[in-house]
Design a protein around this motif. Structure first.
Motif, PDB file in Angstrom:
ATOM      1  N   UNK A 142       0.815  -1.210   0.000  1.00  0.00           N
ATOM      2  CA  UNK A 142       0.000   0.000   0.000  1.00  0.00           C
ATOM      3  C   UNK A 142       0.849   1.261   0.000  1.00  0.00           C
ATOM      4  N   UNK A 143       2.175   1.109  -0.077  1.00  0.00           N
ATOM      5  CA  UNK A 143       3.066   2.266  -0.036  1.00  0.00           C
ATOM      6  C   UNK A 143       3.973   2.283  -1.250  1.00  0.00           C
ATOM      7  N   UNK A 144       4.230   3.491  -1.750  1.00  0.00           N
ATOM      8  CA  UNK A 144       5.172   3.675  -2.846  1.00  0.00           C
ATOM      9  C   UNK A 144       6.593   3.729  -2.312  1.00  0.00           C
ATOM     10  N   UNK A 145       7.564   3.268  -3.101  1.00  0.00           N
ATOM     11  CA  UNK A 145       8.959   3.432  -2.688  1.00  0.00           C
ATOM     12  C   UNK A 145       9.330   4.916  -2.614  1.00  0.00           C
ATOM     13  N   UNK A 146      10.263   5.237  -1.769  1.00  0.00           N
ATOM     14  CA  UNK A 146      10.743   6.622  -1.649  1.00  0.00           C
ATOM     15  C   UNK A 146      11.286   7.096  -2.988  1.00  0.00           C
ATOM     16  N   UNK A 147      11.073   8.338  -3.309  1.00  0.00           N
ATOM     17  CA  UNK A 147      11.585   8.914  -4.547  1.00  0.00           C
ATOM     18  C   UNK A 147      10.691   8.691  -5.757  1.00  0.00           C
ATOM     19  N   UNK A 148       9.517   8.113  -5.569  1.00  0.00           N
ATOM     20  CA  UNK A 148       8.594   7.900  -6.691  1.00  0.00           C
ATOM     21  C   UNK A 148       8.083   9.246  -7.187  1.00  0.00           C
ATOM     22  N   UNK A 149       8.152   9.452  -8.503  1.00  0.00           N
ATOM     23  CA  UNK A 149       7.707  10.716  -9.096  1.00  0.00           C
ATOM     24  C   UNK A 149       6.574  10.449 -10.080  1.00  0.00           C
ATOM     25  N   UNK A 150       5.468  11.152  -9.870  1.00  0.00           N
ATOM     26  CA  UNK A 150       4.293  10.981 -10.707  1.00  0.00           C
ATOM     27  C   UNK A 150       4.609  11.307 -12.157  1.00  0.00           C
ATOM     28  N   UNK A 151       4.142  10.435 -13.046  1.00  0.00           N
ATOM     29  CA  UNK A 151       4.307  10.660 -14.471  1.00  0.00           C
ATOM     30  C   UNK A 151       2.944  10.930 -15.128  1.00  0.00           C
ATOM     31  N   UNK A 152       1.944  10.080 -14.837  1.00  0.00           N
ATOM     32  CA  UNK A 152       0.596  10.238 -15.384  1.00  0.00           C
ATOM     33  C   UNK A 152      -0.455   9.877 -14.345  1.00  0.00           C
ATOM     34  N   UNK A 153      -1.604  10.522 -14.465  1.00  0.00           N
ATOM     35  CA  UNK A 153      -2.765  10.184 -13.650  1.00  0.00           C
ATOM     36  C   UNK A 153      -3.892   9.817 -14.617  1.00  0.00           C
ATOM     37  N   UNK A 154      -4.405   8.595 -14.488  1.00  0.00           N
ATOM     38  CA  UNK A 154      -5.528   8.123 -15.279  1.00  0.00           C
ATOM     39  C   UNK A 154      -6.781   8.210 -14.403  1.00  0.00           C
ATOM     40  N   UNK A 155      -7.786   8.931 -14.873  1.00  0.00           N
ATOM     41  CA  UNK A 155      -9.053   9.018 -14.150  1.00  0.00           C
ATOM     42  C   UNK A 155     -10.080   8.235 -14.960  1.00  0.00           C
ATOM     43  N   UNK A 156     -10.464   7.092 -14.425  1.00  0.00           N
ATOM     44  CA  UNK A 156     -11.379   6.197 -15.120  1.00  0.00           C
ATOM     45  C   UNK A 156     -12.804   6.479 -14.674  1.00  0.00           C
ATOM     46  N   UNK A 157     -13.685   6.684 -15.649  1.00  0.00           N
ATOM     47  CA  UNK A 157     -15.078   7.020 -15.381  1.00  0.00           C
ATOM     48  C   UNK A 157     -15.971   5.861 -15.809  1.00  0.00           C
ATOM     49  N   UNK A 158     -16.788   5.408 -14.876  1.00  0.00           N
ATOM     50  CA  UNK A 158     -17.761   4.362 -15.183  1.00  0.00           C
ATOM     51  C   UNK A 158     -19.114   5.037 -15.328  1.00  0.00           C
ATOM     52  N   UNK A 159     -19.638   5.051 -16.518  1.00  0.00           N
ATOM     53  CA  UNK A 159     -20.858   5.792 -16.809  1.00  0.00           C
ATOM     54  C   UNK A 159     -22.068   5.208 -16.086  1.00  0.00           C
ATOM     55  N   UNK A 160     -22.205   3.896 -16.083  1.00  0.00           N
ATOM     56  CA  UNK A 160     -23.421   3.272 -15.550  1.00  0.00           C
ATOM     57  C   UNK A 160     -23.688   3.655 -14.103  1.00  0.00           C
ATOM     58  N   UNK A 161     -22.675   3.590 -13.261  1.00  0.00           N
ATOM     59  CA  UNK A 161     -22.852   3.897 -11.844  1.00  0.00           C
ATOM     60  C   UNK A 161     -22.363   5.285 -11.463  1.00  0.00           C
ATOM     61  N   UNK A 162     -21.963   6.082 -12.460  1.00  0.00           N
ATOM     62  CA  UNK A 162     -21.460   7.431 -12.231  1.00  0.00           C
ATOM     63  C   UNK A 162     -20.325   7.423 -11.204  1.00  0.00           C
ATOM     64  N   UNK A 163     -19.375   6.507 -11.399  1.00  0.00           N
ATOM     65  CA  UNK A 163     -18.222   6.371 -10.501  1.00  0.00           C
ATOM     66  C   UNK A 163     -16.945   6.721 -11.242  1.00  0.00           C
ATOM     67  N   UNK A 164     -15.927   7.077 -10.485  1.00  0.00           N
ATOM     68  CA  UNK A 164     -14.605   7.262 -11.076  1.00  0.00           C
ATOM     69  C   UNK A 164     -13.563   6.800 -10.072  1.00  0.00           C
ATOM     70  N   UNK A 165     -12.418   6.380 -10.597  1.00  0.00           N
ATOM     71  CA  UNK A 165     -11.296   6.054  -9.732  1.00  0.00           C
ATOM     72  C   UNK A 165     -10.007   6.389 -10.457  1.00  0.00           C
ATOM     73  N   UNK A 166      -8.938   6.494  -9.686  1.00  0.00           N
ATOM     74  CA  UNK A 166      -7.670   6.981 -10.224  1.00  0.00           C
ATOM     75  C   UNK A 166      -6.615   5.885 -10.281  1.00  0.00           C
ATOM     76  N   UNK A 167      -5.796   5.984 -11.312  1.00  0.00           N
ATOM     77  CA  UNK A 167      -4.602   5.161 -11.462  1.00  0.00           C
ATOM     78  C   UNK A 167      -3.447   6.132 -11.647  1.00  0.00           C
ATOM     79  N   UNK A 168      -2.426   5.976 -10.821  1.00  0.00           N
ATOM     80  CA  UNK A 168      -1.246   6.835 -10.888  1.00  0.00           C
ATOM     81  C   UNK A 168      -0.078   6.018 -11.413  1.00  0.00           C
ATOM     82  N   UNK A 169       0.633   6.551 -12.409  1.00  0.00           N
ATOM     83  CA  UNK A 169       1.810   5.900 -12.984  1.00  0.00           C
ATOM     84  C   UNK A 169       3.027   6.731 -12.597  1.00  0.00           C
ATOM     85  N   UNK A 170       4.042   6.061 -12.052  1.00  0.00           N
ATOM     86  CA  UNK A 170       5.247   6.742 -11.576  1.00  0.00           C
ATOM     87  C   UNK A 170       6.444   6.405 -12.446  1.00  0.00           C
TER      88      UNK A 170
END
Length: 132
Positions: free
Chosen positions: A70-98
């Motif tokens: 549940x923890x990132x290694x020290x020195x991890x630098x964000x490269x991209x953030x993916x925000x996924x949208x589920x239309x049916x339930x009007x939900x979204x969640x995030x994926x972070x790429x380092x």
């Protein structure tokens, strides 16, 4: 005659106001989609093809589901953030790429999951336009 003109005028007003409402309505997606942002928070691309959405969601589901960290290694630098949208339930969640090939999910109320991406996955997620 006067009542017919009043009825016709009312009908025309309803039709015209309906047309203007349709034109002013925001453009919506008809299925799930993903917005991708760079490390500065600027939108890079919206992934709308079912193939791209399925690729990302399948990999996230498999990898996050098998994650034990549940923890990132020290020195991890964000490269991209993916925000996924589920239309049916009007939900979204995030994926972070380092930049150190780690990924992290943010799905409220679940705890974050963190895992190491394969070279192939990192290559794909580091070039989001190639997914479309």
């Amino acid at each position: 005659m006067k009542s017919q003109l009043l009825l016709l005028g009312s009908l025309a007003l309803i039709i015209l106001s309906g047309c203007s409402l349709n034109q002013a309505a925001p453009k919506t997606h008809h299925h799930d989609w993903i917005d991708v942002y760079n490390k500065s928070g600027n939108k890079v691309v919206s992934l709308t093809s079912r193939k791209a959405v399925a690729y990302v969601s399948d990999h996230v589901g498999d990898d996050a589901g098998n994650s034990t960290s549940h923890k990132l290694p020290a020195g991890s630098k964000l490269q991209y953030k993916y925000v996924m949208h589920q239309r049916r339930n009007n939900l979204s969640f995030n994926l972070y790429i380092y930049s150190n090939k780690y990924a992290k999910t943010g799905i409220h109320p679940l705890p974050n999951s963190t895992w190491k991406l394969s070279n192939h996955e990192f290559s794909k997620f580091s070039n989001p336009r190639s997914l479309e």
